[in-house]
Scaffold this motif. Structure first.
Motif, PDB file in Angstrom:
ATOM      1  N   ARG A 170      71.966 -24.457  79.461  1.00  0.00           N
ATOM      2  CA  ARG A 170      72.079 -24.615  78.011  1.00  0.00           C
ATOM      3  C   ARG A 170      73.526 -24.719  77.541  1.00  0.00           C
ATOM      4  O   ARG A 170      73.780 -24.799  76.339  1.00  0.00           O
ATOM      5  CB  ARG A 170      71.396 -23.440  77.317  1.00  0.00           C
ATOM      6  N   HIS A 171      74.492 -24.690  78.456  1.00  0.00           N
ATOM      7  CA  HIS A 171      75.884 -24.744  78.056  1.00  0.00           C
ATOM      8  C   HIS A 171      76.561 -25.959  78.668  1.00  0.00           C
ATOM      9  O   HIS A 171      76.024 -26.593  79.585  1.00  0.00           O
ATOM     10  CB  HIS A 171      76.619 -23.475  78.509  1.00  0.00           C
ATOM     11  N   SER A 172      77.744 -26.267  78.196  1.00  0.00           N
ATOM     12  CA  SER A 172      78.555 -27.342  78.763  1.00  0.00           C
ATOM     13  C   SER A 172      79.661 -26.728  79.611  1.00  0.00           C
ATOM     14  O   SER A 172      79.903 -25.513  79.572  1.00  0.00           O
ATOM     15  CB  SER A 172      79.179 -28.179  77.644  1.00  0.00           C
ATOM     16  N   GLY A 173      80.364 -27.575  80.348  1.00  0.00           N
ATOM     17  CA  GLY A 173      81.485 -27.087  81.125  1.00  0.00           C
ATOM     18  C   GLY A 173      82.567 -26.505  80.231  1.00  0.00           C
ATOM     19  O   GLY A 173      83.164 -25.467  80.548  1.00  0.00           O
ATOM     20  N   GLU A 174      82.831 -27.159  79.108  1.00  0.00           N
ATOM     21  CA  GLU A 174      83.838 -26.674  78.159  1.00  0.00           C
ATOM     22  C   GLU A 174      83.442 -25.300  77.607  1.00  0.00           C
ATOM     23  O   GLU A 174      84.287 -24.403  77.468  1.00  0.00           O
ATOM     24  CB  GLU A 174      83.989 -27.681  77.020  1.00  0.00           C
ATOM     25  N   GLU A 175      82.169 -25.132  77.304  1.00  0.00           N
ATOM     26  CA  GLU A 175      81.701 -23.839  76.784  1.00  0.00           C
ATOM     27  C   GLU A 175      81.808 -22.740  77.839  1.00  0.00           C
ATOM     28  O   GLU A 175      82.079 -21.578  77.508  1.00  0.00           O
ATOM     29  CB  GLU A 175      80.260 -23.969  76.294  1.00  0.00           C
ATOM     30  N   ALA A 176      81.625 -23.100  79.102  1.00  0.00           N
ATOM     31  CA  ALA A 176      81.756 -22.112  80.173  1.00  0.00           C
ATOM     32  C   ALA A 176      83.192 -21.602  80.256  1.00  0.00           C
ATOM     33  O   ALA A 176      83.435 -20.392  80.372  1.00  0.00           O
ATOM     34  CB  ALA A 176      81.321 -22.720  81.502  1.00  0.00           C
ATOM     35  N   LEU A 177      84.158 -22.520  80.209  1.00  0.00           N
ATOM     36  CA  LEU A 177      85.562 -22.108  80.277  1.00  0.00           C
ATOM     37  C   LEU A 177      85.968 -21.331  79.031  1.00  0.00           C
ATOM     38  O   LEU A 177      86.778 -20.383  79.118  1.00  0.00           O
ATOM     39  CB  LEU A 177      86.453 -23.338  80.452  1.00  0.00           C
ATOM     40  N   ALA A 178      85.394 -21.694  77.880  1.00  0.00           N
ATOM     41  CA  ALA A 178      85.674 -20.939  76.658  1.00  0.00           C
ATOM     42  C   ALA A 178      85.139 -19.506  76.768  1.00  0.00           C
ATOM     43  O   ALA A 178      85.763 -18.558  76.271  1.00  0.00           O
ATOM     44  CB  ALA A 178      85.052 -21.639  75.448  1.00  0.00           C
ATOM     45  N   ALA A 179      83.996 -19.355  77.448  1.00  0.00           N
ATOM     46  CA  ALA A 179      83.427 -18.018  77.655  1.00  0.00           C
ATOM     47  C   ALA A 179      84.338 -17.177  78.548  1.00  0.00           C
ATOM     48  O   ALA A 179      84.526 -15.975  78.312  1.00  0.00           O
ATOM     49  CB  ALA A 179      82.032 -18.119  78.257  1.00  0.00           C
ATOM     50  N   VAL A 180      84.909 -17.797  79.588  1.00  0.00           N
ATOM     51  CA  VAL A 180      85.846 -17.073  80.451  1.00  0.00           C
ATOM     52  C   VAL A 180      87.028 -16.563  79.623  1.00  0.00           C
ATOM     53  O   VAL A 180      87.457 -15.406  79.763  1.00  0.00           O
ATOM     54  CB  VAL A 180      86.356 -17.966  81.602  1.00  0.00           C
ATOM     55  N   LYS A 181      87.521 -17.408  78.751  1.00  0.00           N
ATOM     56  CA  LYS A 181      88.651 -17.001  77.896  1.00  0.00           C
ATOM     57  C   LYS A 181      88.260 -15.841  76.985  1.00  0.00           C
ATOM     58  O   LYS A 181      89.040 -14.886  76.807  1.00  0.00           O
ATOM     59  CB  LYS A 181      89.154 -18.182  77.067  1.00  0.00           C
ATOM     60  N   ARG A 182      87.068 -15.904  76.387  1.00  0.00           N
ATOM     61  CA  ARG A 182      86.622 -14.802  75.519  1.00  0.00           C
ATOM     62  C   ARG A 182      86.540 -13.493  76.304  1.00  0.00           C
ATOM     63  O   ARG A 182      86.896 -12.419  75.800  1.00  0.00           O
ATOM     64  CB  ARG A 182      85.250 -15.121  74.906  1.00  0.00           C
ATOM     65  N   ILE A 183      86.024 -13.585  77.523  1.00  0.00           N
ATOM     66  CA  ILE A 183      85.894 -12.384  78.352  1.00  0.00           C
ATOM     67  C   ILE A 183      87.270 -11.787  78.647  1.00  0.00           C
ATOM     68  O   ILE A 183      87.469 -10.574  78.550  1.00  0.00           O
ATOM     69  CB  ILE A 183      85.151 -12.720  79.658  1.00  0.00           C
ATOM     70  N   LYS A 184      88.229 -12.648  78.988  1.00  0.00           N
ATOM     71  CA  LYS A 184      89.585 -12.165  79.268  1.00  0.00           C
ATOM     72  C   LYS A 184      90.231 -11.604  78.007  1.00  0.00           C
ATOM     73  O   LYS A 184      90.890 -10.554  78.042  1.00  0.00           O
ATOM     74  CB  LYS A 184      90.434 -13.290  79.857  1.00  0.00           C
TER      75      LYS A 184
END
Length: 391
Positions: free
Chosen positions: A155-169
């Motif tokens: 349900r996500h895109s590659g861009e959204e996945a990397l944005a999630a990593v940033k939010r987690i950090k």
């Protein structure tokens, strides 16, 4: 048979004995927003009201477990998996954490992991997790290629996945694991390298790379999707091992890579045969030589408010545990102590070394990446030779 004084592991890790008297915990959240095409784990698409009812039953199950102890047991590791745990609200997580703290002592917990998906890894949820002692996030990325993600129902895109990593950090987590899949439809060496490079560059320090398996009763199975052939699997798998090694990752288990000492402690405890308590419908646990699970019947779990009986899968004898120790440790780069080998097993191990499938190093024998690829028949042969041994 091996004498009780023998050990495949050899020298114990510094904290192993301590962990024996502590507890690992696994909690299953069997809900998803939709079912991924490759997934055969126990998970269902249910309403918010059903999820709330489940959390209430889960909390009751945890509190009932606490009646077995006069003093709170210490928790070494905890893992909340699914399904998609991040589908729960912050308030529902708070209820789970409160129940856990009422039963267990988390004061010296080494690792507390929660699985999340990119689209549901919100700042609000991360704040709740961080505040309650969660210190590791396992993010279901699978791929950074939008075409590959769409092909498997993510349900996500590659861009959204990397944005999630940033939010987690940004939320203060410095221990992030990412799941990726080897052999997705349309995946190429180039697209796979882009995924690995993207997540490594984003700051992920642990990668779980799983080879695609087509299981019965999955969407892929019904669509007639085929597993990648052996040649393609080998190419992509060894590509992952080589690339991540260059990025500073240790290939420490068949499907797992870590850098900066970020091995998954909870999962590694499975491979060391450590005890862990299970909670939730469909959850599996292992305590005091008993391997067990709870029925994946969600309706029964809700109706009983979590008061369901364990289903015993097996009770391991001493001999069973030694065999399993061998099986599990050969899945890891730590391998087994060279003192384990007798004439026959040493001959077999040396043959594996000659073929580039394994290596003797620092008094231990372990499989190399090419050996990991064919670990099932190798381990079966070791177990067969083990059965032939005398006292």
């Amino acid at each position: 048979m091996i004498k009780k004084s023998d050990s495949f592991l050899g020298e114990e890790k510094e904290n192993s004995k301590r962990f024996d008297s502590e507890k690992g915990i696994y909690i299953h959240i069997p809900f998803c927003s939709s079912k991924c095409f490759y997934c055969d784990f126990f998970s269902q698409v249910k309403s918010a009201s059903v999820r709330r009812e489940y959390v209430s039953a889960l909390c009751s199950q945890i509190k009932n477990y606490g009646k077995n102890y006069l003093k709170k047991p210490s928790v070494r590791t905890a893992y909340i998996g699914g399904g998609t745990p991040s589908i729960l609200t912050g308030a529902e997580f708070e209820a789970v954490f409160s129940s856990l703290r009422s039963v267990f002592d988390f004061s010296e917990t080494a690792e507390f992991t929660v699985e999340t998906n990119p689209e549901s890894t919100t700042e609000e949820l991360l704040f709740v997790l961080k505040r309650n002692g969660v210190n590791r996030i396992s993010l279901g990325i699978q791929s950074l290629s939008d075409a590959e993600l769409q092909s498997c129902g993510r349900r996500h895109s590659g861009e959204e996945a990397l944005a999630a990593v940033k939010r987690i950090k940004d939320a203060g987590f410095d221990n992030i694991s990412a799941d990726v899949i080897i052999g997705l439809p349309g995946q190429t060496e180039t697209s796979f390298l882009k995924t690995l490079d993207g997540i490594a560059t984003a700051g992920v320090d642990h990668v779980s790379a799983y080879i695609l398996k087509i299981e019965e009763n999955t969407v892929f199975s019904h669509k007639g999707v085929l597993e990648p052939d052996e040649e393609r699997t080998e190419t992509l798998y060894l590509l992952a091992s080589e690339f991540l090694s260059k990025k500073g990752f240790e290939h420490y288990e068949i499907s797992n890579f870590a850098r900066d000492n970020k091995r998954g402690i909870h999962n590694f405890s499975y491979w060391q045969g450590k005890n862990y308590i299970a909670f939730g419908a469909g959850a599996y646990g292992y305590e005091d030589s008993v391997r067990y699970h709870y029925s994946p019947n969600l309706e029964d779990f809700l109706a009983s408010k979590g008061n369901v009986e364990r289903i015993v899968d097996e009770v391991l004898s001493f001999d069973d545990k030694k065999k399993e120790e061998l099986l599990l440790l050969l899945r890891t780069s730590d391998g087994v102590s060279a003192s384990f080998f007798d004439e026959k097993t040493l001959f077999f191990a040396r043959k594996l070394e000659e073929k580039g499938l394994g290596v003797f190093k620092n008094g231990r024998f372990s499989l190399l990446p090419r050996g990991f690829l064919v670990s099932n028949p190798i381990i079966s042969e070791f177990l067969s030779l083990y059965d032939e041994r005398g006292v």
